[in-house]
Scaffold this active site. Structure first.
Site, PDB file in Angstrom:
ATOM      1  CG  PHE A 147      -1.539   1.201   1.673  1.00  0.00           C
ATOM      2  CD1 PHE A 147      -2.112   2.108   0.772  1.00  0.00           C
ATOM      3  CD2 PHE A 147      -1.572   1.522   3.036  1.00  0.00           C
ATOM      4  CE1 PHE A 147      -2.673   3.301   1.215  1.00  0.00           C
ATOM      5  CE2 PHE A 147      -2.132   2.710   3.489  1.00  0.00           C
ATOM      6  CZ  PHE A 147      -2.670   3.603   2.582  1.00  0.00           C
ATOM      7  CB  ILE A 148       2.830   2.999   2.643  1.00  0.00           C
ATOM      8  CG1 ILE A 148       1.622   2.999   3.582  1.00  0.00           C
ATOM      9  CG2 ILE A 148       3.588   4.319   2.746  1.00  0.00           C
ATOM     10  CD1 ILE A 148       1.973   3.000   5.075  1.00  0.00           C
TER      11      ILE A 148
ATOM     12  CB  VAL B 285     -11.496   1.584  10.075  1.00  0.00           C
ATOM     13  CG1 VAL B 285     -11.508   0.460  11.074  1.00  0.00           C
ATOM     14  CG2 VAL B 285     -10.844   2.821  10.592  1.00  0.00           C
TER      15      VAL B 285
ATOM     16  CG  ASN C   6       7.523 -11.493   1.025  1.00  0.00           C
ATOM     17  OD1 ASN C   6       6.692 -10.609   0.964  1.00  0.00           O
ATOM     18  ND2 ASN C   6       7.738 -12.197   2.128  1.00  0.00           N
ATOM     19  CG  LEU C   7       4.894 -10.206  -4.951  1.00  0.00           C
ATOM     20  CD1 LEU C   7       4.632 -10.923  -6.283  1.00  0.00           C
ATOM     21  CD2 LEU C   7       4.443  -8.751  -5.046  1.00  0.00           C
TER      22      LEU C   7
ATOM     23  CG  PHE D 107     -14.054  -4.868  16.349  1.00  0.00           C
ATOM     24  CD1 PHE D 107     -14.534  -6.123  16.710  1.00  0.00           C
ATOM     25  CD2 PHE D 107     -13.726  -4.646  15.014  1.00  0.00           C
ATOM     26  CE1 PHE D 107     -14.677  -7.137  15.776  1.00  0.00           C
ATOM     27  CE2 PHE D 107     -13.862  -5.643  14.065  1.00  0.00           C
ATOM     28  CZ  PHE D 107     -14.342  -6.895  14.447  1.00  0.00           C
TER      29      PHE D 107
ATOM     30  N   GLY E 273      -5.803  -5.371  23.477  1.00  0.00           N
ATOM     31  CA  GLY E 273      -4.500  -4.907  22.987  1.00  0.00           C
ATOM     32  C   GLY E 273      -4.575  -3.640  22.155  1.00  0.00           C
TER      33      GLY E 273
ATOM     34  CB  ALA F  95       9.641  -5.230   3.285  1.00  0.00           C
TER      35      ALA F  95
ATOM     36  CE1 TYR G 247       3.875  -3.598  12.308  1.00  0.00           C
ATOM     37  CE2 TYR G 247       2.688  -2.110  13.764  1.00  0.00           C
ATOM     38  CZ  TYR G 247       3.303  -2.357  12.557  1.00  0.00           C
ATOM     39  OH  TYR G 247       3.349  -1.375  11.596  1.00  0.00           O
TER      40      TYR G 247
HETATM   41  P1  NAD Z   1       1.445  -3.583   3.222  1.00  0.00           P
HETATM   42  O1  NAD Z   1       1.176  -4.935   3.804  1.00  0.00           O
HETATM   43  O2  NAD Z   1       0.516  -3.087   2.174  1.00  0.00           O
HETATM   44  O3  NAD Z   1       2.928  -3.487   2.676  1.00  0.00           O
HETATM   45  C1  NAD Z   1       3.976  -4.289   3.144  1.00  0.00           C
HETATM   46  C2  NAD Z   1       4.734  -4.802   1.932  1.00  0.00           C
HETATM   47  O4  NAD Z   1       5.871  -5.521   2.376  1.00  0.00           O
HETATM   48  C3  NAD Z   1       3.895  -5.777   1.093  1.00  0.00           C
HETATM   49  O5  NAD Z   1       4.063  -5.475  -0.280  1.00  0.00           O
HETATM   50  C4  NAD Z   1       4.485  -7.145   1.425  1.00  0.00           C
HETATM   51  O6  NAD Z   1       4.339  -8.063   0.360  1.00  0.00           O
HETATM   52  C5  NAD Z   1       5.922  -6.775   1.695  1.00  0.00           C
HETATM   53  N1  NAD Z   1       6.590  -7.697   2.608  1.00  0.00           N
HETATM   54  C6  NAD Z   1       6.143  -8.191   3.798  1.00  0.00           C
HETATM   55  N2  NAD Z   1       7.069  -9.006   4.341  1.00  0.00           N
HETATM   56  C7  NAD Z   1       8.120  -9.023   3.484  1.00  0.00           C
HETATM   57  C8  NAD Z   1       9.374  -9.679   3.477  1.00  0.00           C
HETATM   58  N3  NAD Z   1       9.738 -10.491   4.481  1.00  0.00           N
HETATM   59  N4  NAD Z   1      10.215  -9.475   2.429  1.00  0.00           N
HETATM   60  C9  NAD Z   1       9.863  -8.657   1.393  1.00  0.00           C
HETATM   61  N5  NAD Z   1       8.691  -8.023   1.342  1.00  0.00           N
HETATM   62  C10 NAD Z   1       7.825  -8.202   2.377  1.00  0.00           C
HETATM   63  O7  NAD Z   1       1.471  -2.585   4.483  1.00  0.00           O
HETATM   64  P2  NAD Z   1       1.602  -0.993   4.538  1.00  0.00           P
HETATM   65  O8  NAD Z   1       0.439  -0.518   5.315  1.00  0.00           O
HETATM   66  O9  NAD Z   1       1.871  -0.424   3.193  1.00  0.00           O
HETATM   67  O10 NAD Z   1       2.892  -0.836   5.465  1.00  0.00           O
HETATM   68  C11 NAD Z   1       4.171  -0.468   4.959  1.00  0.00           C
HETATM   69  C12 NAD Z   1       5.096  -0.114   6.111  1.00  0.00           C
HETATM   70  O11 NAD Z   1       4.569   1.002   6.849  1.00  0.00           O
HETATM   71  C13 NAD Z   1       5.307  -1.241   7.126  1.00  0.00           C
HETATM   72  O12 NAD Z   1       6.655  -1.253   7.504  1.00  0.00           O
HETATM   73  C14 NAD Z   1       4.436  -0.824   8.303  1.00  0.00           C
HETATM   74  O13 NAD Z   1       4.936  -1.326   9.528  1.00  0.00           O
HETATM   75  C15 NAD Z   1       4.530   0.686   8.225  1.00  0.00           C
HETATM   76  N6  NAD Z   1       3.394   1.374   8.837  1.00  0.00           N
HETATM   77  C16 NAD Z   1       2.153   1.321   8.264  1.00  0.00           C
HETATM   78  C17 NAD Z   1       1.091   2.003   8.865  1.00  0.00           C
HETATM   79  C18 NAD Z   1      -0.298   2.026   8.281  1.00  0.00           C
HETATM   80  O14 NAD Z   1      -1.198   2.674   8.834  1.00  0.00           O
HETATM   81  N7  NAD Z   1      -0.571   1.336   7.151  1.00  0.00           N
HETATM   82  C19 NAD Z   1       1.294   2.716  10.056  1.00  0.00           C
HETATM   83  C20 NAD Z   1       2.570   2.711  10.615  1.00  0.00           C
HETATM   84  C21 NAD Z   1       3.618   2.068   9.985  1.00  0.00           C
END
Ligand code: NAD
Length: 306
Positions: A11-12, A184, A32-33, A201, A267, A73, A141
């Protein structure tokens, strides 16, 4: 510059990749998708399907020689981290350490790390919390995301690694997974557009700080040149309750559906928002997208993509 983005199919990360390419940088994606999608990856980026835990990551660093590493990731499912703490630690601690270690070995000039504000500070009595707030995670986490922050500061002392840590609030926007555990805005949008009754929730009063993915992307672009070995909250400082999110999404979708209520999940903090004045002062970053506009943009995206 050549930038290696881990999690660039997510996503991000995928929006960050788009912005770097837009700015004229060369981008390499490592993902790693596991939760990301190939369709999210900008066709101008070079893609390696590999886990950040994999030892083979060093060959990619060796071949690509990135100037900057942008590390998105992660295993992001808070409940999964509680159910399987070892898996969470493997992905988020060992995986991050592999990225950090390779960055040092291959002379990367800077590492930008996507951390969390929401999962680090625990229960916040008087939101918004600034970066000096007690670190008191309520989930594994939160522990694994913070462990990486500590490694970064130690690698700076030991090896002179240069980094910027961005502690995001609750990020929302196009491409967020509407079928996921968190997020959400996307979940309510997906359900309301499909005429399903969403579940809240708790009693709907739990608050979060919602920051648009496009504001988060801008923080990443700024971090290419600013923010020396420091952690920055990236949020709006505004608390929005679950019921307010629901009402905002329902209004834009234009449906008359009431939510169901279920017991609060253990939690989860009751209140959180982030004070981002450090980012404003040192990075010149502040949020620009209002929640109303951001929700409208997200709903429009899901109308076209569900
Ligand atoms: P997401 O699940 O959409 O993106 C994570 C990506 O990492 C995915 O493309 C997944 O395939 C890849 N990935 C996961 N494990 C991997 C691995 N072992 N090796 C290679 N690729 C791997 O989630 P997101 O919401 O886009 O989050 C991105 C980052 O931002 C994360 O580090 C998350 O902790 C951080 N973050 C997100 C939020 C939020 O509100 N979405 C808030 C705080 C921090």
């Amino acid at each position: 510059m050549k930038i290696l983005v881990t999690g660039g199919a997510g996503f991000i990360g995928s929006h960050v990749v788009d912005a770097f390419i837009e700015e004229g940088h060369e981008v390499v994606v490592v993902d790693n998708l596991s939760t990301g999608f190939k369709e999210n990856i900008n066709p101008k980026a070079r893609f390696y399907e590999i886990s950040v835990v994999d030892k083979g990551l060093s060959e990619i660093f060796n071949k690509e020689r990135p100037d900057i590493v942008n590390h998105h990731a992660a295993q992001t499912d808070v409940r999964k981290s509680v159910d399987d703490s070892i898996f969470d630690a493997e992905q988020n601690i060992i995986g991050s350490l592999n990225v950090i270690d390779n960055s040092v070995k291959h002379g990367v000039k800077k590492l930008i790390y996507a951390s969390t504000g929401g999962a680090l500070y625990g229960e916040v009595e008087n939101p918004p919390a600034d970066e000096g707030h007690l670190i008191s995670p309520l989930s594994n986490y939160g522990v694994s995301k913070y462990a990486t922050e500590v490694y970064l500061s130690v690698y700076t002392k030991l090896h002179g690694l240069n980094y910027t840590i961005l502690r995001y609030a609750n990020v929302y926007g196009p491409r967020q997974n509407p079928f996921g555990e968190a997020g959400v805005v996307a979940i309510f949008a997906g359900q309301l557009l499909s005429n399903e009754q969403p579940t809240i929730f708790g009693d709907g009063s739990k608050t979060r700080d919602y920051v648009s993915v496009f504001d988060v992307v801008r923080a990443n672009v700024i971090s290419l040149t600013k923010g020396e070995n420091e952690a920055y909250n990236i949020g709006t400082g505004i608390e929005t309750s679950d019921k307010e999110v629901f009402d905002a999404v329902a209004k834009i979708v234009d449906v008359k559906i009431e939510p169901k209520y279920a017991s609060a999940r253990p939690g989860e903090v009751n209140r959180i928002s982030l004070n981002s004045t450090r980012a404003e002062r040192e990075l010149g970053w502040k949020p620009g997208v209002t929640f109303k506009d951001g929700v409208a943009e997200t709903v429009t995206y899901f109308r076209n993509h569900l």
